[in-house]
Design an enzyme around this catalytic site. Sequence first.
Site, PDB file in Angstrom:
ATOM      1  N   ILE A  35      29.838 -15.807 -85.950  1.00  0.00           N
ATOM      2  CA  ILE A  35      29.356 -16.371 -84.676  1.00  0.00           C
ATOM      3  C   ILE A  35      29.900 -17.789 -84.511  1.00  0.00           C
ATOM      4  O   ILE A  35      30.012 -18.303 -83.411  1.00  0.00           O
ATOM      5  CB  ILE A  35      27.815 -16.313 -84.587  1.00  0.00           C
ATOM      6  N   TYR A 141      12.406 -12.174 -94.765  1.00  0.00           N
ATOM      7  CA  TYR A 141      13.735 -11.763 -95.245  1.00  0.00           C
ATOM      8  C   TYR A 141      13.607 -10.533 -96.153  1.00  0.00           C
ATOM      9  O   TYR A 141      14.306  -9.532 -95.979  1.00  0.00           O
ATOM     10  CB  TYR A 141      14.343 -12.950 -96.000  1.00  0.00           C
ATOM     11  N   LYS A 145      14.940  -6.754 -95.570  1.00  0.00           N
ATOM     12  CA  LYS A 145      15.874  -6.097 -96.496  1.00  0.00           C
ATOM     13  C   LYS A 145      15.314  -4.748 -96.961  1.00  0.00           C
ATOM     14  O   LYS A 145      16.052  -3.773 -97.081  1.00  0.00           O
ATOM     15  CB  LYS A 145      16.179  -7.005 -97.700  1.00  0.00           C
TER      16      LYS A 145
HETATM   17  C1  AKB Z   1      17.837 -16.158-101.136  1.00  0.00           C
HETATM   18  O1  AKB Z   1      17.510 -16.990-102.016  1.00  0.00           O
HETATM   19  O2  AKB Z   1      17.206 -15.967-100.096  1.00  0.00           O
HETATM   20  C2  AKB Z   1      19.052 -15.298-101.393  1.00  0.00           C
HETATM   21  C3  AKB Z   1      18.702 -13.997-102.006  1.00  0.00           C
HETATM   22  C4  AKB Z   1      18.169 -13.932-103.377  1.00  0.00           C
HETATM   23  O3  AKB Z   1      18.858 -12.986-101.392  1.00  0.00           O
HETATM   24  N1  AKB Z   1      19.985 -16.000-102.221  1.00  0.00           N
END
Ligand code: AKB
Length: 321
Positions: A35, A141, A145
Amino acid sequence: MTKCLVIGACGQLGIELTAGLRAKYGHTQVIASDIHPAKEGTQNGPFEVLDAMDFGAIKRVVEKHEVNVIYHLAAILSAKGEANPIMAWDLNMTSLLNVLNLAKDNNDIQIFWPSSIAVFGSLTPKDATPQNCVMNPNTVYGISKLAGERWCEYYNEKYGVDVRSVRYPGLIGYKTLPGGGTTDYAVDIFYKVLQGETYECFLEKDCYLPMMYMDDAVKATIDIMEADKTSIKIRSSYNLAAISFSPTELYNEIKKQLSEAEISYNPDFRQAIADSWPNSIADDEARKDWGWEHSFDLPKMVSEIIQGLSKQLGNNLSYNK
Ligand code: AKB
């Protein structure tokens, strides 16, 4: 003929994966995209400014360059995601579904999408965490995932999409600074100590986390994509491991090689994220199914980074190796 598109090529992994792919397949065979405009390290081959949220734009780039392998790396990481959870969820999920839907309509396109140790949580076994166990991620996050892993397996089973994935540990390289992760301390420390500053660590000194040097991560990524289709038995995401260490262990190794190095500790909100992640990972399936092997242990990694980053920063600190 392999023709790759790297989405998120200006990021910490993207820069190094683009270089690895170009060294292997040739510069014109790898389209870097991000991006953000092209930056050093992505300019020695084709580059496209690309928003991973825009399905039509990805499709146009794929068709224009006749891409048959997509490495989709764009994501908001653990620490940054907590500042804006909905934005992190939107980006991480919509962009993944965009590439999966593209491959669903064209089964000749192979996809790589990274998962992470962030899929694990406080109820997960901490040591030698197995491939299949309780997973209760506590960051947006990690949630994205884990959901992404389920989508990958779903698209493989329902639509035959050849999607492959690994759960990266913390990735440590020096060519580009990472952004927004919890494991980033293990990169930041090198920048500070090599500039003669004391590093203030945002994690506790005995906080163990699974980690991996960037060269190993690039190798794992290319290896899983090149493996015979029949050897890929897991279509959600493979556990992947190399080394595990705490901030103190990393600091002690740096100090052996760079006697000026100093550290202090001031844990912040990222400690709670790190506390929910494993100390170490069991990656037997990756080793058995597609022959994964790592090459960098802690001393070898530290020595490579000190030498490489010293040159990059143009400093004149003396180090002992
Ligand atoms: C993070 O710290 O968010 C990344 C991961 C472990 O996916 N490096």
